[in-house]
Design a protein around this motif. Structure first.
Motif, PDB file in Angstrom:
ATOM      1  N   ALA A  76      44.171  40.909  33.913  1.00  0.00           N
ATOM      2  CA  ALA A  76      43.178  39.934  33.870  1.00  0.00           C
ATOM      3  C   ALA A  76      42.603  39.805  32.697  1.00  0.00           C
ATOM      4  CB  ALA A  76      42.044  40.400  34.928  1.00  0.00           C
ATOM      5  N   ASN A  77      42.190  40.964  31.774  1.00  0.00           N
ATOM      6  CA  ASN A  77      41.802  40.745  30.352  1.00  0.00           C
ATOM      7  C   ASN A  77      42.830  40.198  29.551  1.00  0.00           C
ATOM      8  OD1 ASN A  77      39.504  42.412  31.324  1.00  0.00           O
ATOM      9  ND2 ASN A  77      40.545  44.277  30.734  1.00  0.00           N
ATOM     10  N   THR A  78      44.175  40.393  29.721  1.00  0.00           N
ATOM     11  CA  THR A  78      45.131  39.707  28.660  1.00  0.00           C
ATOM     12  C   THR A  78      45.005  38.345  28.980  1.00  0.00           C
ATOM     13  OG1 THR A  78      46.324  41.836  28.908  1.00  0.00           O
ATOM     14  CG2 THR A  78      47.571  39.943  28.089  1.00  0.00           C
ATOM     15  N   VAL A  79      45.207  37.824  30.310  1.00  0.00           N
ATOM     16  CA  VAL A  79      45.167  36.389  30.567  1.00  0.00           C
ATOM     17  C   VAL A  79      43.741  35.706  30.170  1.00  0.00           C
ATOM     18  CG1 VAL A  79      45.238  34.568  32.449  1.00  0.00           C
ATOM     19  CG2 VAL A  79      46.852  36.606  32.449  1.00  0.00           C
ATOM     20  N   GLY A  80      42.770  36.462  30.464  1.00  0.00           N
ATOM     21  CA  GLY A  80      41.461  35.851  29.958  1.00  0.00           C
ATOM     22  C   GLY A  80      41.508  35.640  28.363  1.00  0.00           C
ATOM     23  N   GLU A  81      42.062  36.394  27.655  1.00  0.00           N
ATOM     24  CA  GLU A  81      42.023  36.459  26.165  1.00  0.00           C
ATOM     25  C   GLU A  81      42.792  35.340  25.899  1.00  0.00           C
ATOM     26  OE1 GLU A  81      43.426  39.649  23.026  1.00  0.00           O
ATOM     27  OE2 GLU A  81      41.889  40.514  24.502  1.00  0.00           O
ATOM     28  N   ILE A  82      44.072  35.121  26.415  1.00  0.00           N
ATOM     29  CA  ILE A  82      44.999  34.161  26.141  1.00  0.00           C
ATOM     30  C   ILE A  82      44.348  32.657  26.245  1.00  0.00           C
ATOM     31  CG2 ILE A  82      46.958  32.892  26.976  1.00  0.00           C
ATOM     32  CD1 ILE A  82      48.056  35.580  27.759  1.00  0.00           C
ATOM     33  N   SER A 107      40.282  32.368  36.658  1.00  0.00           N
ATOM     34  CA  SER A 107      39.327  31.602  37.196  1.00  0.00           C
ATOM     35  C   SER A 107      38.128  31.669  36.553  1.00  0.00           C
ATOM     36  CB  SER A 107      39.123  32.073  38.684  1.00  0.00           C
ATOM     37  OG  SER A 107      38.363  31.448  39.333  1.00  0.00           O
ATOM     38  N   LYS A 108      37.801  32.584  35.746  1.00  0.00           N
ATOM     39  CA  LYS A 108      36.451  32.686  35.246  1.00  0.00           C
ATOM     40  C   LYS A 108      36.274  31.636  34.035  1.00  0.00           C
ATOM     41  CE  LYS A 108      37.224  36.972  33.498  1.00  0.00           C
ATOM     42  NZ  LYS A 108      37.258  38.396  32.916  1.00  0.00           N
ATOM     43  N   HIS A 109      37.500  30.817  33.887  1.00  0.00           N
ATOM     44  CA  HIS A 109      37.356  29.806  32.709  1.00  0.00           C
ATOM     45  C   HIS A 109      37.086  28.095  33.473  1.00  0.00           C
ATOM     46  CE1 HIS A 109      38.392  32.469  29.202  1.00  0.00           C
ATOM     47  NE2 HIS A 109      38.905  33.004  30.166  1.00  0.00           N
ATOM     48  N   TYR A 110      37.112  28.475  34.860  1.00  0.00           N
ATOM     49  CA  TYR A 110      36.886  27.144  35.467  1.00  0.00           C
ATOM     50  C   TYR A 110      35.853  27.131  36.593  1.00  0.00           C
ATOM     51  CZ  TYR A 110      41.527  26.387  33.430  1.00  0.00           C
ATOM     52  OH  TYR A 110      42.666  26.107  32.437  1.00  0.00           O
ATOM     53  N   GLU A 111      35.421  25.783  36.738  1.00  0.00           N
ATOM     54  CA  GLU A 111      34.199  26.062  37.618  1.00  0.00           C
ATOM     55  C   GLU A 111      34.912  25.689  39.064  1.00  0.00           C
ATOM     56  OE1 GLU A 111      31.140  25.722  37.635  1.00  0.00           O
ATOM     57  OE2 GLU A 111      31.117  26.162  35.584  1.00  0.00           O
ATOM     58  N   ASN A 112      36.080  24.847  39.238  1.00  0.00           N
ATOM     59  CA  ASN A 112      36.831  24.821  40.480  1.00  0.00           C
ATOM     60  C   ASN A 112      38.184  25.059  40.418  1.00  0.00           C
ATOM     61  OD1 ASN A 112      35.278  24.314  42.899  1.00  0.00           O
ATOM     62  ND2 ASN A 112      34.387  22.440  41.804  1.00  0.00           N
ATOM     63  N   LEU A 113      38.480  26.284  40.295  1.00  0.00           N
ATOM     64  CA  LEU A 113      40.235  26.448  40.038  1.00  0.00           C
ATOM     65  C   LEU A 113      40.831  26.007  41.131  1.00  0.00           C
ATOM     66  CD1 LEU A 113      42.300  27.618  37.968  1.00  0.00           C
ATOM     67  CD2 LEU A 113      42.215  29.680  39.134  1.00  0.00           C
ATOM     68  N   GLY A 114      42.079  25.212  41.115  1.00  0.00           N
ATOM     69  CA  GLY A 114      42.882  25.075  42.087  1.00  0.00           C
ATOM     70  C   GLY A 114      44.154  25.856  42.292  1.00  0.00           C
ATOM     71  N   VAL A 115      44.830  26.260  43.104  1.00  0.00           N
ATOM     72  CA  VAL A 115      46.036  26.843  43.146  1.00  0.00           C
ATOM     73  C   VAL A 115      47.052  26.311  44.144  1.00  0.00           C
ATOM     74  CG1 VAL A 115      46.986  29.164  43.865  1.00  0.00           C
ATOM     75  CG2 VAL A 115      44.533  29.178  42.655  1.00  0.00           C
ATOM     76  N   ILE A 116      48.320  26.550  43.492  1.00  0.00           N
ATOM     77  CA  ILE A 116      49.412  25.996  44.320  1.00  0.00           C
ATOM     78  C   ILE A 116      50.323  27.210  44.543  1.00  0.00           C
ATOM     79  CG2 ILE A 116      51.625  24.850  44.271  1.00  0.00           C
ATOM     80  CD1 ILE A 116      50.290  22.423  42.659  1.00  0.00           C
ATOM     81  N   TRP A 117      50.458  27.488  45.743  1.00  0.00           N
ATOM     82  CA  TRP A 117      51.186  28.842  45.942  1.00  0.00           C
ATOM     83  C   TRP A 117      52.298  28.642  46.748  1.00  0.00           C
ATOM     84  CZ3 TRP A 117      48.661  33.138  44.642  1.00  0.00           C
ATOM     85  CH2 TRP A 117      49.301  34.528  45.233  1.00  0.00           C
ATOM     86  N   TYR A 118      53.432  28.632  45.814  1.00  0.00           N
ATOM     87  CA  TYR A 118      54.814  28.163  46.234  1.00  0.00           C
ATOM     88  C   TYR A 118      55.512  29.200  46.492  1.00  0.00           C
ATOM     89  CZ  TYR A 118      58.807  25.075  45.290  1.00  0.00           C
ATOM     90  OH  TYR A 118      59.999  24.245  45.268  1.00  0.00           O
ATOM     91  N   ASP A 119      55.685  29.497  48.007  1.00  0.00           N
ATOM     92  CA  ASP A 119      55.942  30.839  48.532  1.00  0.00           C
ATOM     93  C   ASP A 119      56.374  30.651  50.159  1.00  0.00           C
ATOM     94  OD1 ASP A 119      56.033  33.651  49.102  1.00  0.00           O
ATOM     95  OD2 ASP A 119      54.303  33.997  48.019  1.00  0.00           O
ATOM     96  N   ALA A 120      57.385  31.421  50.385  1.00  0.00           N
ATOM     97  CA  ALA A 120      57.792  31.398  51.887  1.00  0.00           C
ATOM     98  C   ALA A 120      56.684  32.148  52.480  1.00  0.00           C
ATOM     99  CB  ALA A 120      58.882  32.437  51.843  1.00  0.00           C
ATOM    100  N   HIS A 121      56.032  33.048  51.959  1.00  0.00           N
ATOM    101  CA  HIS A 121      54.809  33.650  52.600  1.00  0.00           C
ATOM    102  C   HIS A 121      53.388  33.210  52.259  1.00  0.00           C
ATOM    103  CE1 HIS A 121      58.178  36.349  51.786  1.00  0.00           C
ATOM    104  NE2 HIS A 121      58.257  36.666  53.025  1.00  0.00           N
ATOM    105  N   GLY A 122      52.354  33.556  53.109  1.00  0.00           N
ATOM    106  CA  GLY A 122      50.901  33.013  52.817  1.00  0.00           C
ATOM    107  C   GLY A 122      50.307  34.008  51.824  1.00  0.00           C
ATOM    108  N   ASP A 123      50.762  35.435  51.880  1.00  0.00           N
ATOM    109  CA  ASP A 123      50.244  36.494  51.141  1.00  0.00           C
ATOM    110  C   ASP A 123      48.484  36.508  51.473  1.00  0.00           C
ATOM    111  OD1 ASP A 123      52.600  37.076  50.255  1.00  0.00           O
ATOM    112  OD2 ASP A 123      52.393  35.999  48.384  1.00  0.00           O
ATOM    113  N   LEU A 124      48.192  36.466  52.660  1.00  0.00           N
ATOM    114  CA  LEU A 124      46.854  36.328  53.155  1.00  0.00           C
ATOM    115  C   LEU A 124      46.541  37.437  54.008  1.00  0.00           C
ATOM    116  CD1 LEU A 124      46.621  32.396  53.824  1.00  0.00           C
ATOM    117  CD2 LEU A 124      45.217  33.564  52.187  1.00  0.00           C
ATOM    118  N   ASN A 125      47.361  38.420  53.932  1.00  0.00           N
ATOM    119  CA  ASN A 125      46.953  39.881  54.565  1.00  0.00           C
ATOM    120  C   ASN A 125      46.011  40.631  54.101  1.00  0.00           C
ATOM    121  OD1 ASN A 125      48.593  40.035  57.268  1.00  0.00           O
ATOM    122  ND2 ASN A 125      50.514  39.855  55.854  1.00  0.00           N
ATOM    123  N   THR A 126      45.278  41.386  54.978  1.00  0.00           N
ATOM    124  CA  THR A 126      44.352  42.537  54.418  1.00  0.00           C
ATOM    125  C   THR A 126      45.039  43.450  54.964  1.00  0.00           C
ATOM    126  OG1 THR A 126      42.953  42.355  56.457  1.00  0.00           O
ATOM    127  CG2 THR A 126      42.251  40.779  54.645  1.00  0.00           C
TER     128      THR A 126
END
Length: 296
Positions: A76-82, A107-126
């Motif tokens: 997160a720190n690395t990407v934020g710096e980029i 996300s901290k650089h945007y008010e309303n970040l959109g995400v395209i999740w291109y995947d066989a799975h939802g990755d929405l588990n807990t």
């Protein structure tokens, strides 16, 4: 453009996906993008800590929670710096748990970040809904602020994305808990049924229109298992009947034409399970299309 590799294999149980960034580099990602006149700054790989006992789940049914969280904070720190330096972040995985860190940095650089999740799975588990305790099946839920606080609060804030700003493309293996969450939150999903019925052109047109109207930046999180295993065999959780190589190129080309994508990651390349680095080569070819490669 800045590239960062995340040799993470702790979000799941199959070894080898930590070699994904090396496989993608070996397949010529830097050279491919430089040919498209991008100035590439390859930052190398972030360091991934090793858990004390790799194969043992924690009491919270979350495998390697501490090590994944630490790596996510670093990423997160690395990407934020980029982004702060005015460059496009391109993240190479590693298993899909890395998206927790990527999205926390973006996300901290945007008010309303959109995400395209291109995947066989939802990755929405807990931890409660996951059959395996593997965190690579949880990054989208964590980014929505759903799940263990150690994961949802990476970067010091929560949530990273709103459910109405997400589009999942290519889903064909959803757990029961994920289906409930998708309905409850109203998340837009194009399963393989919709892709087959509507065609990829219509799916991407709708996705681009939908996200253009409500977001100020869009992150692409592309799991290579979104593609059919025939085209991308080197993934940890292959699901037959996936998106084709040609459909995927079309999707990337349409995203490039729309100038929609502001950050991206390509994940779940596992060279050990691959055939002569085929999956990494597919990833690099798709990056070519996403960043402006044309046939004529």
């Amino acid at each position: 453009m800045s590239i960062v590799g995340v040799p993470m294999d702790l979000g799941q149980a199959r070894r080898g996906v930590d070699m994904g960034p090396s496989g993608i580099r070996y397949a010529g990602v830097v050279e491919r993008l430089e040919e498209l006149n991008y100035e590439i700054d390859d930052l190398g790989d972030i360091q991934i800590g090793r858990p004390e006992r790799l194969s043992v789940k924690s009491v919270d049914n979350l495998r390697n929670l501490k090590a994944v969280a630490e790596a996510s904070e670093t990423l997160a720190n690395t990407v934020g710096e980029i982004i702060s330096n005015g460059r496009f972040p391109l993240v190479l995985g590693g298993d899909h748990s890395i998206a927790i860190g990527t999205l926390a940095g973006v996300s901290k650089h945007y008010e309303n970040l959109g995400v395209i999740w291109y995947d066989a799975h939802g990755d929405l588990n807990t931890a409660e809904t996951s059959p395996s305790g593997n965190i690579h099946g949880m990054p989208l839920a964590a980014s929505l602020g759903i799940g263990h606080p150690t994961l949802t609060n990476i970067g010091g804030y929560c949530p990273k994305v709103k459910p109405e700003n997400i589009v999942i493309i290519g889903a064909r293996s959803l757990d029961d808990g994920e289906k409930v969450l998708i309905k409850e939150k109203g998340i837009k999903v194009y399963t393989m049924h919709e892709i087959d019925r509507m065609g990829m052109t219509a799916v991407m047109e709708e996705t681009i229109k939908y996200l253009s109207e409500r977001t100020d930046g869009v992150h692409l999180s592309l799991d290579l298992d979104g593609l059919d295993p025939h085209d991308a065999p080197g993934v940890g959780t292959p699901v037959i009947g996936g998106i084709s190589y040609r459909e995927s190129h079309l999707a990337m080309e349409m995203l490039e034409e729309a100038k929609l994508i502001t950050s991206a990651e390509f994940v779940e390349v596992n060279p050990i399970l691959d055939d002569k680095n085929k999956t990494a080569s597919v990833a690099v070819a798709l990056m070519g299309s996403l960043f402006g490669e044309k046939l004529k």
